[in-house]
Design a protein around this motif. Sequence first.
Motif, PDB file in Angstrom:
ATOM      1  N   LEU A 257     -38.142 -27.691  93.571  1.00 46.43           N
ATOM      2  CA  LEU A 257     -36.879 -26.003  93.934  1.00 46.43           C
ATOM      3  C   LEU A 257     -35.570 -26.583  92.885  1.00 46.43           C
ATOM      4  N   ILE A 258     -34.960 -25.946  91.988  1.00 42.25           N
ATOM      5  CA  ILE A 258     -34.352 -26.316  91.219  1.00 42.25           C
ATOM      6  C   ILE A 258     -33.092 -25.606  91.512  1.00 42.25           C
ATOM      7  N   ILE A 259     -31.552 -26.266  91.867  1.00 44.33           N
ATOM      8  CA  ILE A 259     -30.660 -25.416  91.447  1.00 44.33           C
ATOM      9  C   ILE A 259     -29.520 -25.835  90.845  1.00 44.33           C
ATOM     10  N   GLY A 260     -29.279 -24.967  89.025  1.00 41.48           N
ATOM     11  CA  GLY A 260     -28.828 -25.280  88.862  1.00 41.48           C
ATOM     12  C   GLY A 260     -26.765 -25.521  88.819  1.00 41.48           C
ATOM     13  N   GLY A 261     -26.395 -24.756  89.929  1.00 35.84           N
ATOM     14  CA  GLY A 261     -25.145 -25.161  91.014  1.00 35.84           C
ATOM     15  C   GLY A 261     -25.047 -25.576  91.702  1.00 35.84           C
ATOM     16  N   ARG A 262     -24.433 -24.826  92.427  1.00 31.29           N
ATOM     17  CA  ARG A 262     -23.782 -25.518  94.064  1.00 31.29           C
ATOM     18  C   ARG A 262     -24.874 -25.006  95.439  1.00 31.29           C
ATOM     19  N   ALA A 263     -25.187 -25.626  96.096  1.00 28.90           N
ATOM     20  CA  ALA A 263     -26.039 -25.390  97.259  1.00 28.90           C
ATOM     21  C   ALA A 263     -25.154 -25.375  98.565  1.00 28.90           C
ATOM     22  N   GLY A 264     -25.531 -24.165  99.380  1.00 23.47           N
ATOM     23  CA  GLY A 264     -24.854 -24.246 100.137  1.00 23.47           C
ATOM     24  C   GLY A 264     -25.409 -25.338 102.046  1.00 23.47           C
ATOM     25  N   ALA A 265     -25.072 -25.068 102.706  1.00 23.14           N
ATOM     26  CA  ALA A 265     -25.230 -26.431 103.931  1.00 23.14           C
ATOM     27  C   ALA A 265     -26.235 -26.131 103.967  1.00 23.14           C
ATOM     28  N   PHE A 266     -27.454 -27.208 105.108  1.00 18.12           N
ATOM     29  CA  PHE A 266     -29.229 -27.788 105.457  1.00 18.12           C
ATOM     30  C   PHE A 266     -29.612 -27.344 104.119  1.00 18.12           C
TER      31      PHE A 266
ATOM     32  N   ARG B 222     -39.948 -31.260  96.166  1.00 15.62           N
ATOM     33  CA  ARG B 222     -39.128 -31.936  95.349  1.00 15.62           C
ATOM     34  C   ARG B 222     -37.948 -30.722  95.084  1.00 15.62           C
ATOM     35  N   MET B 223     -36.474 -31.365  95.634  1.00 15.08           N
ATOM     36  CA  MET B 223     -35.405 -30.394  95.175  1.00 15.08           C
ATOM     37  C   MET B 223     -34.660 -31.451  94.676  1.00 15.08           C
ATOM     38  N   VAL B 224     -33.795 -30.240  93.454  1.00 13.13           N
ATOM     39  CA  VAL B 224     -33.372 -30.690  92.647  1.00 13.13           C
ATOM     40  C   VAL B 224     -31.860 -30.433  92.801  1.00 13.13           C
ATOM     41  N   ILE B 225     -30.917 -30.554  92.772  1.00  7.04           N
ATOM     42  CA  ILE B 225     -29.574 -29.929  93.396  1.00  7.04           C
ATOM     43  C   ILE B 225     -28.064 -30.508  91.688  1.00  7.04           C
TER      44      ILE B 225
END
Lengths: 144, 278
Positions: free
Chosen positions: B172-181, B190-193
């Motif tokens: 899971l790739i997030i190009g910007g910001r990510a919220g809580a939890f 794998r998570m990429v923030i």
Amino acid sequence: MALNKVTAKTANKAGGESEDIDHFLKTEGLDSNREKEIGQHIGYRYDVNLVPDYDRLTPFLKTYMETMGWDDLNWLEDVHMGYEEHRAAVFDRNINGWVTVPEDMELPNNQQDRDMIARELLIKFQMSKRHPMVDLRKAYAKFD
Amino acid sequence: MAQLEHSQEMGMHTEQLRGRTQQTFFSPIEDENFTYPWAYEVNFNKRAELDASDMSATEINLKLRDLMKSGHGTIVLKNPRARHGVAVGILNKLNLIVEGSLGYFGCGLVDGPNIRISGRVGWSCAENMMAGTVVIEKNAGSTFGAAMRGGDLVCKGDVGARAGIDMKGGTLIIGGRAGAFCGFMMQRGRMVILGDAGINLGDSMYDGTIYVGGKIADLGVDAVPAEMTDLDKAWLDRKLSQYGLKTPNGVGKMQKIVAGKQLWNYDNLEPTEKKLVL
């Protein structure tokens, strides 16, 4: 070269606390207190943090990626060779069970290469017309 | 009812499952097949356009199925108008290009297709995704990629809270910001923030890895920092370049978060509140 060094180090970790990559083939594999308590090896959690080394792709996996139009291994990145009852095996999420690696197959002394073999075997199993999901689908699918 | 009778005729309610090894079903030397036996034969070069202006979500999904059945491997979906539950349950290889935004539960339960969405998506995009790629050019709502099991799920913008909740695999790739939890109860994958991460990142995660390029507001219970390896960096470089993404300070300065694995024995601690011991 640096990658191989890291790979070897992580491969040892993937085999548990032991330095021996065949640790789970030679022993009961009940290493942690939790495993001793329940009398069962926690079998599918083999260093899930080990990311794949793409230099070690098998020709079959390359063809599979081209067929699907993917640039990488996609869901197979999470698939690692595990061990069930002293035998090398790969876990199939669809049947919630182990597919054992044929006994006559020689295992390389490197976890990344073993993982590639496991991935190839799993694809061949899941795409087989004799996979249990084929019968389940006939029984339960809502659409053709 | 007919389905129940059919399954009983096939012996599925009387079969005794013994052991866990399934090797008797299968020979590794049998013919090679790269797609599911029930998948439609599609050609990526056979293209169709679908204007969904006046169609319901069900009609859109059935039309997508019909187009795959007739061999279309590239489908352009126009004017989805943020309808909920669009492009779900695709178990086929396919190039799906969505021109517009999707509502809740878009692209859920997919297994194989490559989907590109030019707009935004609502809650629970690609929930239970099994394989394939889903790329969103703008922002995504909460529970992005909930319970996903495999494949690449990419949002080039910001995402809401609890992205990757109960994630069981995939990237899971997030190009910007990510919220809580985000990464709550993560079990694998794998998570990429690339931007900043909200409070309680990786709370109660059992396994898996989270990479963060920006600031972390707060780590959740049993989420701990780990050392980046050369293989991590090589993998991140490779993965981000596939989607034209970069982290501002380079992958070498990203933070790696993994499970402390104290919760693995949580059942022994049930009489006690976990926060008393962690």
